[in-house]
Design a protein around this motif. Structure first.
Motif, PDB file in Angstrom:
ATOM      1  N   LEU A 102       0.846  -1.194   0.000  1.00 48.65           N
ATOM      2  CA  LEU A 102       0.000   0.000   0.000  1.00 48.65           C
ATOM      3  C   LEU A 102       0.877   1.237   0.000  1.00 48.65           C
ATOM      4  CD1 LEU A 102      -2.876   1.316   0.395  1.00 48.65           C
ATOM      5  CD2 LEU A 102      -2.367   1.293   2.856  1.00 48.65           C
ATOM      6  N   TYR A 103       0.524   2.209  -0.858  1.00 49.44           N
ATOM      7  CA  TYR A 103       1.127   3.538  -0.748  1.00 49.44           C
ATOM      8  C   TYR A 103      -0.002   4.562  -0.784  1.00 49.44           C
ATOM      9  CZ  TYR A 103       3.746   7.775  -1.185  1.00 49.44           C
ATOM     10  OH  TYR A 103       4.233   9.039  -0.931  1.00 49.44           O
ATOM     11  N   MET A 104      -0.044   5.436   0.218  1.00 47.21           N
ATOM     12  CA  MET A 104      -1.086   6.463   0.309  1.00 47.21           C
ATOM     13  C   MET A 104      -0.522   7.825  -0.078  1.00 47.21           C
ATOM     14  SD  MET A 104      -3.797   4.807   1.298  1.00 47.21           S
ATOM     15  CE  MET A 104      -4.853   6.227   1.616  1.00 47.21           C
ATOM     16  N   TRP A 105      -1.154   8.474  -1.069  1.00 44.11           N
ATOM     17  CA  TRP A 105      -0.784   9.864  -1.330  1.00 44.11           C
ATOM     18  C   TRP A 105      -1.944  10.784  -0.944  1.00 44.11           C
ATOM     19  CZ3 TRP A 105       0.173   8.524  -7.095  1.00 44.11           C
ATOM     20  CH2 TRP A 105      -1.017   8.486  -7.814  1.00 44.11           C
ATOM     21  N   ASP A 106      -2.803  10.259  -0.095  1.00 46.70           N
ATOM     22  CA  ASP A 106      -3.859  11.045   0.541  1.00 46.70           C
ATOM     23  C   ASP A 106      -3.898  10.609   2.005  1.00 46.70           C
ATOM     24  OD1 ASP A 106      -5.918  12.808   0.901  1.00 46.70           O
ATOM     25  OD2 ASP A 106      -7.164  12.021  -0.713  1.00 46.70           O
ATOM     26  N   GLY A 107      -4.398  11.467   2.873  1.00 48.81           N
ATOM     27  CA  GLY A 107      -4.455  11.128   4.288  1.00 48.81           C
ATOM     28  C   GLY A 107      -5.609  10.187   4.591  1.00 48.81           C
ATOM     29  N   PHE A 108      -5.481   9.406   5.648  1.00 48.91           N
ATOM     30  CA  PHE A 108      -6.555   8.493   6.041  1.00 48.91           C
ATOM     31  C   PHE A 108      -7.808   9.244   6.463  1.00 48.91           C
ATOM     32  CE2 PHE A 108      -3.100   5.253   6.961  1.00 48.91           C
ATOM     33  CZ  PHE A 108      -3.449   4.440   5.891  1.00 48.91           C
ATOM     34  N   CYS A 109      -7.665  10.508   6.832  1.00 51.68           N
ATOM     35  CA  CYS A 109      -8.852  11.293   7.188  1.00 51.68           C
ATOM     36  C   CYS A 109      -9.756  11.478   5.975  1.00 51.68           C
ATOM     37  CB  CYS A 109      -8.443  12.651   7.755  1.00 51.68           C
ATOM     38  SG  CYS A 109      -7.399  13.621   6.656  1.00 51.68           S
ATOM     39  N   ASN A 110      -9.173  11.441   4.769  1.00 51.03           N
ATOM     40  CA  ASN A 110      -9.960  11.546   3.542  1.00 51.03           C
ATOM     41  C   ASN A 110     -10.296  10.183   2.948  1.00 51.03           C
ATOM     42  OD1 ASN A 110      -9.918  14.367   3.561  1.00 51.03           O
ATOM     43  ND2 ASN A 110      -7.953  14.442   2.502  1.00 51.03           N
ATOM     44  N   LYS A 111      -9.515   9.166   3.311  1.00 46.65           N
ATOM     45  CA  LYS A 111      -9.720   7.825   2.753  1.00 46.65           C
ATOM     46  C   LYS A 111      -9.673   6.786   3.871  1.00 46.65           C
ATOM     47  CE  LYS A 111      -8.321   8.722  -1.957  1.00 46.65           C
ATOM     48  NZ  LYS A 111      -7.661   8.206  -3.168  1.00 46.65           N
ATOM     49  N   ALA A 125       3.054   2.206   3.186  1.00 41.95           N
ATOM     50  CA  ALA A 125       3.786   3.476   3.266  1.00 41.95           C
ATOM     51  C   ALA A 125       2.835   4.621   2.937  1.00 41.95           C
ATOM     52  CB  ALA A 125       4.969   3.462   2.298  1.00 41.95           C
ATOM     53  N   SER A 126       3.250   5.821   3.313  1.00 40.70           N
ATOM     54  CA  SER A 126       2.405   6.991   3.074  1.00 40.70           C
ATOM     55  C   SER A 126       3.245   8.245   2.910  1.00 40.70           C
ATOM     56  CB  SER A 126       1.429   7.187   4.241  1.00 40.70           C
ATOM     57  OG  SER A 126       0.703   8.398   4.114  1.00 40.70           O
ATOM     58  N   PHE A 127       2.638   9.244   2.270  1.00 37.90           N
ATOM     59  CA  PHE A 127       3.269  10.560   2.137  1.00 37.90           C
ATOM     60  C   PHE A 127       3.043  11.404   3.389  1.00 37.90           C
ATOM     61  CE2 PHE A 127      -0.862  12.134   2.012  1.00 37.90           C
ATOM     62  CZ  PHE A 127      -0.947  13.472   1.660  1.00 37.90           C
ATOM     63  N   ASP A 128       2.159  10.911   4.264  1.00 38.37           N
ATOM     64  CA  ASP A 128       1.760  11.672   5.444  1.00 38.37           C
ATOM     65  C   ASP A 128       2.520  11.152   6.670  1.00 38.37           C
ATOM     66  OD1 ASP A 128       0.414  12.583   7.786  1.00 38.37           O
ATOM     67  OD2 ASP A 128      -1.391  12.971   6.607  1.00 38.37           O
ATOM     68  N   LYS A 129       3.468  11.948   7.150  1.00 39.59           N
ATOM     69  CA  LYS A 129       4.314  11.531   8.270  1.00 39.59           C
ATOM     70  C   LYS A 129       3.503  11.271   9.532  1.00 39.59           C
ATOM     71  CE  LYS A 129       9.026  12.591   9.672  1.00 39.59           C
ATOM     72  NZ  LYS A 129      10.140  13.547   9.523  1.00 39.59           N
ATOM     73  N   PHE A 130       2.417  12.017   9.709  1.00 39.31           N
ATOM     74  CA  PHE A 130       1.598  11.871  10.903  1.00 39.31           C
ATOM     75  C   PHE A 130       0.799  10.570  10.864  1.00 39.31           C
ATOM     76  CE2 PHE A 130       2.358  16.358  10.095  1.00 39.31           C
ATOM     77  CZ  PHE A 130       2.888  16.758  11.314  1.00 39.31           C
ATOM     78  N   ASP A 131       0.266  10.214   9.694  1.00 36.98           N
ATOM     79  CA  ASP A 131      -0.405   8.917   9.542  1.00 36.98           C
ATOM     80  C   ASP A 131       0.581   7.775   9.769  1.00 36.98           C
ATOM     81  OD1 ASP A 131      -2.943   9.847   9.077  1.00 36.98           O
ATOM     82  OD2 ASP A 131      -2.921   9.511   6.908  1.00 36.98           O
ATOM     83  N   TYR A 135      -0.230   5.007  12.555  1.00 40.90           N
ATOM     84  CA  TYR A 135      -0.684   3.690  12.105  1.00 40.90           C
ATOM     85  C   TYR A 135       0.449   2.735  11.731  1.00 40.90           C
ATOM     86  CZ  TYR A 135      -5.126   6.196  11.842  1.00 40.90           C
ATOM     87  OH  TYR A 135      -6.229   6.938  12.149  1.00 40.90           O
ATOM     88  N   GLY A 136       1.693   3.142  11.962  1.00 36.02           N
ATOM     89  CA  GLY A 136       2.814   2.249  11.725  1.00 36.02           C
ATOM     90  C   GLY A 136       3.159   2.036  10.265  1.00 36.02           C
ATOM     91  N   LEU A 137       3.098   3.099   9.470  1.00 35.29           N
ATOM     92  CA  LEU A 137       3.469   3.025   8.061  1.00 35.29           C
ATOM     93  C   LEU A 137       4.884   3.554   7.857  1.00 35.29           C
ATOM     94  CD1 LEU A 137       0.251   3.072   8.056  1.00 35.29           C
ATOM     95  CD2 LEU A 137       0.446   3.987   5.746  1.00 35.29           C
ATOM     96  N   HIS A 138       5.462   3.228   6.720  1.00 32.49           N
ATOM     97  CA  HIS A 138       6.793   3.725   6.354  1.00 32.49           C
ATOM     98  C   HIS A 138       6.618   5.072   5.650  1.00 32.49           C
ATOM     99  CE1 HIS A 138      11.075   3.082   5.636  1.00 32.49           C
ATOM    100  NE2 HIS A 138      10.906   3.584   4.430  1.00 32.49           N
ATOM    101  N   TYR A 139       7.389   6.068   6.054  1.00 31.48           N
ATOM    102  CA  TYR A 139       7.251   7.407   5.463  1.00 31.48           C
ATOM    103  C   TYR A 139       8.062   7.520   4.170  1.00 31.48           C
ATOM    104  CZ  TYR A 139       7.665  12.483   4.906  1.00 31.48           C
ATOM    105  OH  TYR A 139       7.649  13.772   4.406  1.00 31.48           O
ATOM    106  N   ILE A 140       7.357   7.775   3.066  1.00 32.28           N
ATOM    107  CA  ILE A 140       8.014   8.002   1.778  1.00 32.28           C
ATOM    108  C   ILE A 140       7.386   9.249   1.143  1.00 32.28           C
ATOM    109  CG2 ILE A 140       8.521   7.097  -0.527  1.00 32.28           C
ATOM    110  CD1 ILE A 140       8.326   4.285   0.583  1.00 32.28           C
ATOM    111  N   PRO A 141       8.116  10.365   1.096  1.00 37.54           N
ATOM    112  CA  PRO A 141       7.569  11.585   0.488  1.00 37.54           C
ATOM    113  C   PRO A 141       7.289  11.398  -0.998  1.00 37.54           C
ATOM    114  CG  PRO A 141       9.577  12.036   1.750  1.00 37.54           C
ATOM    115  CD  PRO A 141       9.473  10.553   1.613  1.00 37.54           C
ATOM    116  N   LEU A 142       6.420  12.237  -1.516  1.00 39.57           N
ATOM    117  CA  LEU A 142       6.064  12.184  -2.943  1.00 39.57           C
ATOM    118  C   LEU A 142       7.214  12.673  -3.821  1.00 39.57           C
ATOM    119  CD1 LEU A 142       2.288  13.070  -2.766  1.00 39.57           C
ATOM    120  CD2 LEU A 142       3.268  11.069  -3.904  1.00 39.57           C
TER     121      LEU A 142
END
Length: 326
Positions: A102-111, A125-131, A135-142
């Protein structure tokens, strides 16, 4: 066995295709499937309004096509990018055939939909450092693609903006127009909305910005056009969704183009000291006019190789693949 990747995600600006092309350049086979079974306006509106049950049979048939594709092409890894429609049954079927990521380029608050199935993914992983922290995801910026790389073009615009007319952007556009007019600024606007009828209704409900209606594109813009707009701009304005905390693609595209960035996202500070002089955090245009004008005229040095690489899709794909192999 050689790695073969299937990317399932939104057709938005062909970002998933760009990721696939970059993965292919690493001699790893990558393919792309649109998450939605159809890209028609009616389908998009139905998905947005959570009415996809109206074509559940078509969705089921489309997913069967995905399963068949995974089997026939011996896919080893499936990357779900910021999914809108996802459920346990679907993921279990895919997981029986390949590793799922999984890679999120939107926040979980929206999805929020993805939260209920997070435990099924092999990596996330996610673009959102706070998520990521919550939630224990790996931070990967866009990232920004190669076409955005600065070419030191002469600036045609003092300020530019490119984006979908959603949430509170109508209010921001009204303030930007007034600010530009009061200060004789050259402004480049690329505005998009997926339905002229729905936008007209929104403008009526908000009772503002009717002059924007004829400036909005309903077919969208090519990335090459956006890249050229940014390269020709002294500063690019990025107005994030009110619920969004992560750094958008626009952040990386604006900076990689050699432009400066004006944004309402205070979390841009997490980019680090080497980008601070290129970023202006705007909170209230009316109260920051003088500082904004100074920032727009501020001269900045070209990006160095290290800065450019951090903003690039090459760095992004490096991190995605490293995360899978850890």
């Amino acid at each position: 066995m050689a790695m073969k990747v299937l990317i399932i995600g939104p057709a938005f600006f062909d970002y998933t295709k760009a990721i696939a092309v970059e993965i292919n350049s690493r001699e790893v086979y990558a393919f792309v499937f649109n998450e939605l079974h159809s890209e028609t306006i009616l389908s998009k509106i139905a998905y947005r309004l959570k009415l996809d049950f109206l074509f559940s049979l078509k969705v089921k048939k489309y997913r069967s096509k995905i399963y068949q594709y995974i089997d026939e092409h011996k896919i080893t890894d499936v990357l779900f990018v910021s999914p809108d429609i996802i459920d346990k049954e679907y993921l279990v079927e895919v997981k029986q055939r390949a590793r799922i990521h999984l890679y999120m380029w939107d926040g979980f608050c929206n999805k929020k939909n993805s939260l209920s199935v997070l435990n099924l993914f092999d990596t996330k992983a996610s673009f959102d450092k706070f998520d990521c922290q919550e939630y224990g995801l790996h931070y990967i910026p866009l990232f920004a693609e190669k076409m955005y790389q600065s070419n030191d073009a002469e600036k045609k615009y003092d300020l530019s903006f490119c984006g979908t007319v959603h949430s509170n952007r109508l209010m921001w556009m009204k303030k930007v127009q007034r600010f530009a007019k009061d200060n004789n600024l050259r402004v480049g606007l690329f505005l998009y909305y997926y339905s002229s009828v729905l936008l007209f209704i929104r403008l009526l409900m908000n009772r503002c910005c009717f002059d924007l209606f004829n400036k909005v594109s309903y077919s969208g813009y090519k990335k090459e056009e956006i890249a050229d707009l940014f390269k020709l701009s002294k500063a690019v304005l990025d107005i994030t969704h009110p619920n969004q905390k992560g750094l958008t693609s626009r952040t990386f595209e604006a900076l990689r183009s050699g432009s400066k960035l004006i944004t309402n996202n205070e979390n841009c500070e997490m980019l680090g000291r080497e980008y601070i002089s290129r970023i202006f955090i705007v909170k209230n245009i009316e109260n920051q006019q003088e500082a904004l004008l100074e920032f727009i005229e501020l001269k900045i040095p070209p990006l160095n190789a290290k800065q450019d690489h951090f903003l690039s899709i090459e760095r992004f794909v490096d991190q995605i693949l490293e995360n899978w192999n850890d």
